[in-house]
Scaffold this active site. Structure first.
Site, PDB file in Angstrom:
ATOM      1  N   GLN A 185      24.249  61.050 -21.834  1.00 42.97           N
ATOM      2  CA  GLN A 185      25.174  60.397 -22.780  1.00 42.97           C
ATOM      3  C   GLN A 185      24.420  59.896 -24.011  1.00 42.97           C
ATOM      4  O   GLN A 185      23.351  59.294 -23.877  1.00 42.97           O
ATOM      5  CB  GLN A 185      25.871  59.214 -22.102  1.00 42.97           C
ATOM      6  CG  GLN A 185      27.083  59.607 -21.302  1.00 42.97           C
ATOM      7  CD  GLN A 185      26.761  60.349 -20.015  1.00 42.97           C
ATOM      8  OE1 GLN A 185      25.622  60.383 -19.586  1.00 42.97           O
ATOM      9  NE2 GLN A 185      27.758  60.951 -19.420  1.00 42.97           N
ATOM     10  N   TYR A 200      33.124  66.886 -11.896  1.00 42.41           N
ATOM     11  CA  TYR A 200      32.439  67.030 -13.195  1.00 42.41           C
ATOM     12  C   TYR A 200      31.315  65.990 -13.290  1.00 42.41           C
ATOM     13  O   TYR A 200      31.247  65.212 -14.241  1.00 42.41           O
ATOM     14  CB  TYR A 200      33.414  66.831 -14.365  1.00 42.41           C
ATOM     15  CG  TYR A 200      34.753  67.507 -14.207  1.00 42.41           C
ATOM     16  CD1 TYR A 200      34.922  68.855 -14.523  1.00 42.41           C
ATOM     17  CD2 TYR A 200      35.872  66.801 -13.750  1.00 42.41           C
ATOM     18  CE1 TYR A 200      36.161  69.480 -14.384  1.00 42.41           C
ATOM     19  CE2 TYR A 200      37.111  67.419 -13.610  1.00 42.41           C
ATOM     20  CZ  TYR A 200      37.242  68.750 -13.924  1.00 42.41           C
ATOM     21  OH  TYR A 200      38.470  69.364 -13.789  1.00 42.41           O
ATOM     22  N   GLU A 229      29.634  69.857  -9.909  1.00 44.88           N
ATOM     23  CA  GLU A 229      29.444  70.201 -11.328  1.00 44.88           C
ATOM     24  C   GLU A 229      29.147  71.698 -11.384  1.00 44.88           C
ATOM     25  O   GLU A 229      28.447  72.231 -10.527  1.00 44.88           O
ATOM     26  CB  GLU A 229      28.252  69.376 -11.854  1.00 44.88           C
ATOM     27  CG  GLU A 229      27.672  69.811 -13.161  1.00 44.88           C
ATOM     28  CD  GLU A 229      28.637  69.646 -14.315  1.00 44.88           C
ATOM     29  OE1 GLU A 229      28.868  70.656 -14.990  1.00 44.88           O
ATOM     30  OE2 GLU A 229      29.175  68.542 -14.518  1.00 44.88           O
ATOM     31  N   ASP A 264      35.931  63.120 -14.724  1.00 43.77           N
ATOM     32  CA  ASP A 264      35.442  62.935 -16.093  1.00 43.77           C
ATOM     33  C   ASP A 264      35.357  64.330 -16.702  1.00 43.77           C
ATOM     34  O   ASP A 264      34.284  64.885 -16.872  1.00 43.77           O
ATOM     35  CB  ASP A 264      34.061  62.250 -16.038  1.00 43.77           C
ATOM     36  CG  ASP A 264      33.525  61.924 -17.427  1.00 43.77           C
ATOM     37  OD1 ASP A 264      34.222  62.217 -18.423  1.00 43.77           O
ATOM     38  OD2 ASP A 264      32.397  61.411 -17.534  1.00 43.77           O
ATOM     39  N   CYS A 273      37.890  62.142 -22.517  1.00 44.49           N
ATOM     40  CA  CYS A 273      37.329  62.215 -23.879  1.00 44.49           C
ATOM     41  C   CYS A 273      38.326  62.873 -24.831  1.00 44.49           C
ATOM     42  O   CYS A 273      37.986  63.194 -25.957  1.00 44.49           O
ATOM     43  CB  CYS A 273      36.007  62.973 -23.876  1.00 44.49           C
ATOM     44  SG  CYS A 273      36.183  64.692 -23.367  1.00 44.49           S
TER      45      CYS A 273
END
Length: 457
Positions: A287, A316, A337, A385, A412
């Site tokens: 991040q 994720y 993932e 996410d 997001c």
């Protein structure tokens, strides 16, 4: 069929700005025909010159302002808005936070979900200089090696020295590298001819650790004057811990190649997030705004109300940032993932932090959910996410079958969040608390948020 549009290219019109699009452009209407105008804010009276006309809308440029918005900030460097580094840089920060809250509210209203409350956006005290990673193209501009950013919608480089939203130490490191490339006459890569050496300079800096990694992305296997350049970086960037050459010899828009060659120092740097130590390599996803990421993830963990007895699935999961933070409060955590390198990083980070109750698998989240469900895994909480495109329908169906009490949705993209809230409702999950927007990317139009969905009992 010819469509009559009321505006014509290169003509000027007087207009009032009515709204701001989700991309941060002002909207004016001329005979009910929408014109999108960058650097214009609601409430302003402007003279607009039309730059492009399509059947359904046009683009324009502000030639002059008759009145300006009280929310306007005069941006000291137009390059921030031209390049899209800070598309909301001309809007006061308080107004940016309201804009982001309003974006989610508006989409909920359009979907007839007006009863879902949206809290004020969680902002930053210093909403600039927050990015811990820069990827800066290198180009020849008027016969000189320059670093900067592309003008919006083009591949024309605007030379920039202070990037405003990046850690200032990163900006300083980029200038050290740029000057060394000039000194040793290292030629920038030319997209047209495919010739030249240096494509991009990437710099990462740990927010807490202050460790710096410099990555020189080259089009060639050999970096001319590598030893002198390395010595110059070590002398000019006191916090540097790792200097890596990344080889990307493909004609592609992808920034990094798959081959890394450590020229000096360590292969990775470290930083902490919610008290967990993360190893960051050139290709690691990490991040870019750790202060706000901690607040975003803390909001997700608070919503889960974990007491150490729960089983949690993190879809994720990336390099395990949320999973490992949650593992301290849960009985077991399962992360999935699709990017195998990220899963390897997650396992490496779990080991480094002596976390033994987190298991990680490489797979598409929706396929893995179906497998876990078939194996009888019964999570109490599912955290999603997802990327901008949102959650796959099949993952929502598999979630319903596993029947966790709570789903925590870290988003997001407000548009796909609202769509997925409706889909989850069809599968028996309702939003049970106000949505919490978090400003991960101040000065830009990006909006992150945390939503808690609970199963109808």
């Amino acid at each position: 069929m010819k469509v009559n549009v009321p505006v014509h290219k290169n003509e000027e019109y007087q207009a009032a700005v009515m709204d701001l699009t989700y991309e941060g452009n002002g909207v004016v209407k001329i005979d009910d025909f929408p014109v999108f105008v960058p650097n214009a804010l609601p409430g302003e009276e402007v003279t607009v010159k039309i730059t492009k006309v399509t059947r359904n809308f046009a683009w324009g440029r502000v030639m002059e302002w008759q009145t300006k918005s009280p929310d306007r900030v005069d941006v000291k460097d137009k390059a921030y808005i031209q390049t899209g580094i800070a598309p909301l840089g001309h809007l006061k920060y308080e107004a940016q936070l309201k804009f982001k809250q309003h974006q989610i509210k508006e989409l909920l209203e359009k979907a007839h979900l007006d009863d879902i409350e949206v809290l004020p956006t969680m902002g930053m005290q210093k909403p600039y200089h927050y990015r811990n990673k820069a990827q800066v193209p290198v180009k020849m501009v008027r016969g000189k090696v320059e670093t900067g950013f592309y003008k919006r919608g083009s591949h024309n480089l605007v030379p920039i020295e202070d990037f405003y939203i990046q850690d200032p130490k990163i900006d300083e490191a980029i200038l050290v590298v740029r000057d060394l490339l000039r000194k040793y006459l290292v030629t920038p890569y030319d997209e047209q001819t495919g010739k030249g050496v240096i494509r991009t300079v990437m710099v990462r800096r740990g927010y807490y650790s202050h460790e710096i990694m410099v990555v020189l992305v080259t089009n060639t296997k050999r970096l001319p004057n590598a030893d002198e350049i390395v010595k110059g970086i070590v002398a000019g960037v006191p916090e540097v811990k790792s200097i890596v050459q990344n080889i990307n010899d493909k004609k592609t828009n992808v920034l990094l190649g798959m081959t890394n060659k450590t020229l000096w120092g360590a292969n990775e740097i470290h930083d902490t997030l919610l008290g967990i130590d993360f190893a960051i390599s050139p290709l690691s996803f990490y991040q870019v705004n750790p202060q706000q990421t901690e607040r975003l993830y803390q909001a997700a963990i608070d919503n889960a109300e974990l007491d150490g007895s729960q089983t949690v699935i993190d879809a994720y999961c990336g390099i395990g940032t949320i999973s490992l933070a949650v593992a301290k409060h849960a009985k077991e955590v399962y992360g999935v993932e699709i990017v195998d390198a990220a899963i390897q990083d997650a396992k490496h980070n779990a080991k480094r932090n002596s976390i033994t109750n987190a298991k990680f698998v490489t797979n598409k989240a929706e396929d893995q959910f179906a497998q876990w469900q078939a194996q009888g895994l019964k999570p109490d909480v599912v955290i999603v996410d997802p990327p901008r495109k949102g959650v796959a329908e099949s993952l929502i169906e598999a979630t319903e079958k596993m029947a966790p009490q709570k789903v925590i949705y870290v988003s997001c993209n407000p548009a796909t969040l609202v769509r997925d809230i409706q889909r989850f409702a069809d599968h028996g999950y309702q939003v049970s608390k106000p949505i919490q927007p978090v400003d991960q990317f101040p000065q830009t139009t990006h909006i992150e948020s945390v939503t808690l969905l609970e199963r109808d009992n």
